[in-house]
Design a protein around this motif. Structure first.
Motif, PDB file in Angstrom:
ATOM      1  N   UNK A  97       0.827  -1.204   0.000  1.00 12.04           N
ATOM      2  CA  UNK A  97       0.000   0.000   0.000  1.00 12.04           C
ATOM      3  C   UNK A  97       0.862   1.254   0.000  1.00 12.04           C
ATOM      4  N   UNK A  98       0.350   2.285  -0.627  1.00 12.61           N
ATOM      5  CA  UNK A  98       1.023   3.574  -0.597  1.00 12.61           C
ATOM      6  C   UNK A  98       0.806   4.180   0.783  1.00 12.61           C
ATOM      7  N   UNK A  99       1.873   4.599   1.412  1.00 11.35           N
ATOM      8  CA  UNK A  99       1.797   5.088   2.782  1.00 11.35           C
ATOM      9  C   UNK A  99       0.899   6.320   2.908  1.00 11.35           C
ATOM     10  N   UNK A 100       1.032   7.226   2.015  1.00  6.99           N
ATOM     11  CA  UNK A 100       0.324   8.498   2.118  1.00  6.99           C
ATOM     12  C   UNK A 100      -1.188   8.355   1.957  1.00  6.99           C
ATOM     13  N   UNK A 101      -1.622   7.563   0.978  1.00  2.30           N
ATOM     14  CA  UNK A 101      -3.044   7.482   0.650  1.00  2.30           C
ATOM     15  C   UNK A 101      -3.709   6.182   1.086  1.00  2.30           C
ATOM     16  N   UNK A 102      -2.925   5.151   1.339  1.00  2.52           N
ATOM     17  CA  UNK A 102      -3.493   3.849   1.676  1.00  2.52           C
ATOM     18  C   UNK A 102      -3.968   3.075   0.454  1.00  2.52           C
ATOM     19  N   UNK A 103      -3.700   3.591  -0.728  1.00  2.00           N
ATOM     20  CA  UNK A 103      -4.104   2.934  -1.972  1.00  2.00           C
ATOM     21  C   UNK A 103      -3.240   1.695  -2.206  1.00  2.00           C
ATOM     22  N   UNK A 104      -3.904   0.579  -2.561  1.00  2.15           N
ATOM     23  CA  UNK A 104      -3.149  -0.644  -2.830  1.00  2.15           C
ATOM     24  C   UNK A 104      -2.436  -0.515  -4.158  1.00  2.15           C
ATOM     25  N   UNK A 105      -1.142  -0.782  -4.140  1.00  2.00           N
ATOM     26  CA  UNK A 105      -0.316  -0.691  -5.346  1.00  2.00           C
ATOM     27  C   UNK A 105      -0.182  -2.038  -6.039  1.00  2.00           C
TER      28      UNK A 105
END
Length: 61
Positions: free
Chosen positions: A2-10
């Protein structure tokens, strides 16, 4: 991952354990009849670093 800033799964991936059982498995564990036993095996730092390097050092695409 996950992207730390947004929580979006990469991405999603698995890493096979490659650390010797004597270093990564508990000495004892409690088994309950009829229940599955899952035990993660350790991963060496080099193995995880190799898998993550493209995401840290630049675009993996």
């Amino acid at each position: 991952m996950y992207e730390m800033r947004t929580g979006r799964r990469l991405t999603k991936f698995t890493v096979d354990g490659d650390e010797a059982a004597k270093y990564s498995c508990p000495v004892t564990y409690q088994y309950v009849a009829g229940q599955a036993v899952e035990m993660a095996q350790g991963v060496k730092d080099e193995t995880l670093s190799r898998r993550l390097r493209p995401w840290v050092m630049g675009s993996p695409r």
